[in-house]
Design a protein around this motif. Structure first.
Motif, PDB file in Angstrom:
ATOM      1  N   GLY A 175     -70.671  26.823 -93.937  1.00  0.00           N
ATOM      2  CA  GLY A 175     -71.806  26.262 -94.628  1.00  0.00           C
ATOM      3  C   GLY A 175     -72.670  27.794 -94.830  1.00  0.00           C
ATOM      4  O   GLY A 175     -72.789  28.393 -94.411  1.00  0.00           O
ATOM      5  N   PRO A 176     -73.975  27.434 -94.852  1.00  0.00           N
ATOM      6  CA  PRO A 176     -74.681  28.622 -95.127  1.00  0.00           C
ATOM      7  C   PRO A 176     -75.319  29.562 -94.321  1.00  0.00           C
ATOM      8  O   PRO A 176     -75.282  30.557 -93.724  1.00  0.00           O
ATOM      9  CB  PRO A 176     -76.193  28.545 -95.997  1.00  0.00           C
ATOM     10  CG  PRO A 176     -76.035  27.146 -96.165  1.00  0.00           C
ATOM     11  CD  PRO A 176     -74.691  26.457 -96.105  1.00  0.00           C
ATOM     12  N   ASP A 177     -74.794  28.923 -92.620  1.00  0.00           N
ATOM     13  CA  ASP A 177     -75.441  29.358 -91.235  1.00  0.00           C
ATOM     14  C   ASP A 177     -74.330  29.915 -90.851  1.00  0.00           C
ATOM     15  O   ASP A 177     -74.337  30.389 -90.224  1.00  0.00           O
ATOM     16  CB  ASP A 177     -75.525  27.915 -90.540  1.00  0.00           C
ATOM     17  CG  ASP A 177     -74.722  27.107 -90.320  1.00  0.00           C
ATOM     18  OD1 ASP A 177     -73.970  27.382 -91.649  1.00  0.00           O
ATOM     19  OD2 ASP A 177     -74.886  26.660 -89.519  1.00  0.00           O
ATOM     20  N   HIS A 178     -73.035  29.767 -91.381  1.00  0.00           N
ATOM     21  CA  HIS A 178     -71.525  30.427 -90.844  1.00  0.00           C
ATOM     22  C   HIS A 178     -71.774  31.967 -91.460  1.00  0.00           C
ATOM     23  O   HIS A 178     -72.085  32.431 -92.348  1.00  0.00           O
ATOM     24  CB  HIS A 178     -70.374  29.696 -91.722  1.00  0.00           C
ATOM     25  CG  HIS A 178     -69.224  30.380 -92.053  1.00  0.00           C
ATOM     26  ND1 HIS A 178     -68.448  31.350 -91.092  1.00  0.00           N
ATOM     27  CD2 HIS A 178     -68.202  29.796 -90.275  1.00  0.00           C
ATOM     28  CE1 HIS A 178     -67.166  31.403 -90.949  1.00  0.00           C
ATOM     29  NE2 HIS A 178     -66.959  30.671 -90.481  1.00  0.00           N
ATOM     30  N   TRP A 179     -71.370  32.826 -90.084  1.00  0.00           N
ATOM     31  CA  TRP A 179     -71.658  33.833 -90.027  1.00  0.00           C
ATOM     32  C   TRP A 179     -70.283  35.095 -91.291  1.00  0.00           C
ATOM     33  O   TRP A 179     -70.967  36.236 -92.179  1.00  0.00           O
ATOM     34  CB  TRP A 179     -70.254  34.703 -89.562  1.00  0.00           C
ATOM     35  CG  TRP A 179     -69.043  34.875 -89.269  1.00  0.00           C
ATOM     36  CD1 TRP A 179     -68.476  33.979 -88.251  1.00  0.00           C
ATOM     37  CD2 TRP A 179     -68.475  35.867 -89.753  1.00  0.00           C
ATOM     38  NE1 TRP A 179     -67.253  33.705 -88.389  1.00  0.00           N
ATOM     39  CE2 TRP A 179     -66.772  35.041 -88.895  1.00  0.00           C
ATOM     40  CE3 TRP A 179     -68.309  37.362 -89.703  1.00  0.00           C
ATOM     41  CZ2 TRP A 179     -66.029  35.531 -89.622  1.00  0.00           C
ATOM     42  CZ3 TRP A 179     -66.874  37.726 -90.582  1.00  0.00           C
ATOM     43  CH2 TRP A 179     -65.904  36.782 -90.006  1.00  0.00           C
ATOM     44  N   ALA A 180     -69.095  34.016 -92.153  1.00  0.00           N
ATOM     45  CA  ALA A 180     -69.098  34.810 -93.261  1.00  0.00           C
ATOM     46  C   ALA A 180     -69.577  34.206 -94.453  1.00  0.00           C
ATOM     47  O   ALA A 180     -68.200  34.333 -96.209  1.00  0.00           O
ATOM     48  CB  ALA A 180     -67.357  34.563 -93.045  1.00  0.00           C
TER      49      ALA A 180
END
Length: 314
Positions: A175-180
């Motif tokens: 998702g967009p909240d993943h660090w990568a």
């Protein structure tokens, strides 16, 4: 007088020879023949309809009409075999920044000059292209996940201008909240990585050596027409290479991207890639693109010589 001695009486001749039946048809036949020749000449000069007929640009326009009847057939052109396509260094992209030296000497508590990958790692670290962990270590033997590989690819390479507006790819496990997230999207847009057939990206899955090689060959657009039997001959375990990776491995080997440690002839395609191995192959990719100077290493697989180079004088 007996009839034997009678003089032959000359038959009266008509005043003029009677006309034969076909003679009146001669003018009409000549007129028809002339009209036919005019039509043939006109049809032979008509341009070819480009929408109805496809003619290769390298072949002459075929003769038409009367010319076709009297034209001698041309011999077939000789068969030419194009030379093998070898990977060539890519020109540095204008969008890529320069790679200046940032620090004089890298400092990692678990790395020293006697490490096999030190020359490449030191060159990358001095230019701030790789970094260690907060505790000051680099962990050269640790494995690399798909998300970490995407982050490193996005850091070292930039998007080409023709791919900057590509739509984002969505994955249920990223998702967009993943660090990568941003790095994954950038690496996918550049062509280095892609998702799995089931529709996931699997960011935490560790990568193998052959997966790293295929990713670099795909992102750099490497192609080679050389045979796998010749190029992969130095690898003692070439039979372990999966079929889907053979073409990329051939191109990457010809481009000088493959690094094998500790045995240069052992590819170990299914072995998990270490951070040191990924860093050295990334360094080779930057050398290939012209962004870094080559650093000598005994573990870089040199491309096999071209067959024509073995006998340059016929």
């Amino acid at each position: 007088m007996p009839w034997l001695f009678r003089p032959l009486l000359r038959q009266p001749q008509p005043s003029s020879t009677p006309r034969k039946r076909w003679q009146p048809l001669v003018p009409a036949g000549l007129l028809t023949l002339a009209v036919g020749l005019i039509l043939l000449a006109w049809s032979s000069e008509r341009p070819v309809d480009a929408e109805a007929t496809l003619i290769p640009a390298t072949q002459p326009t075929p003769a038409r009409g009367v010319k076709q009847l009297f034209r001698r057939p041309l011999p077939p052109p000789p068969l030419t075999v194009p030379p093998p396509v070898l990977p060539q260094p890519l020109p540095p992209q204008q969008a890529w920044p320069d790679l200046p030296l940032v620090q004089t000497q890298p400092r990692f508590s678990d790395l020293s000059a006697d490490h096999w990958a030190w020359p490449q790692l030191a060159d990358l670290a001095r230019r701030d292209l790789v970094s260690g962990f907060p505790d000051g270590t680099f962990r050269p033997g640790a494995t690399v996940t798909r998300a970490e590989l995407a982050a490193q690819l996005a850091r070292l390479f930039d998007l080409p201008p023709d791919r900057q507006n590509m739509p984002l790819t969505t994955y249920p496990d990223l998702g967009p909240d993943h660090w990568a997230y941003a790095s994954v999207q950038k690496s996918i847009g550049m062509g280095f990585l892609s998702g799995h057939p089931e529709g996931k990206f699997l960011p935490d899955q560790t990568v193998t050596r052959i997966q790293v090689i295929v990713a670099l060959a795909s992102g750099l657009g490497l192609k080679s027409s050389r045979g796998a039997a010749t190029v992969l001959a130095p690898y003692s375990d070439r039979n372990q290479v999966p079929p889907w990776a053979v073409g990329s491995l051939v191109a990457a080997t010809d481009a000088g991207l493959v690094v094998n440690y500790p045995h240069i002839n052992t590819l170990a395609p299914s072995q998990l890639a270490s951070r040191a191995e990924v860093a050295t192959m990334l360094h080779r990719a930057l050398v290939y693109t012209g962004r870094l100077r080559q650093v000598a290493s005994p573990y870089v697989v040199a491309p096999s010589p071209h067959p024509l180079e073995l006998n340059p004088h016929p």
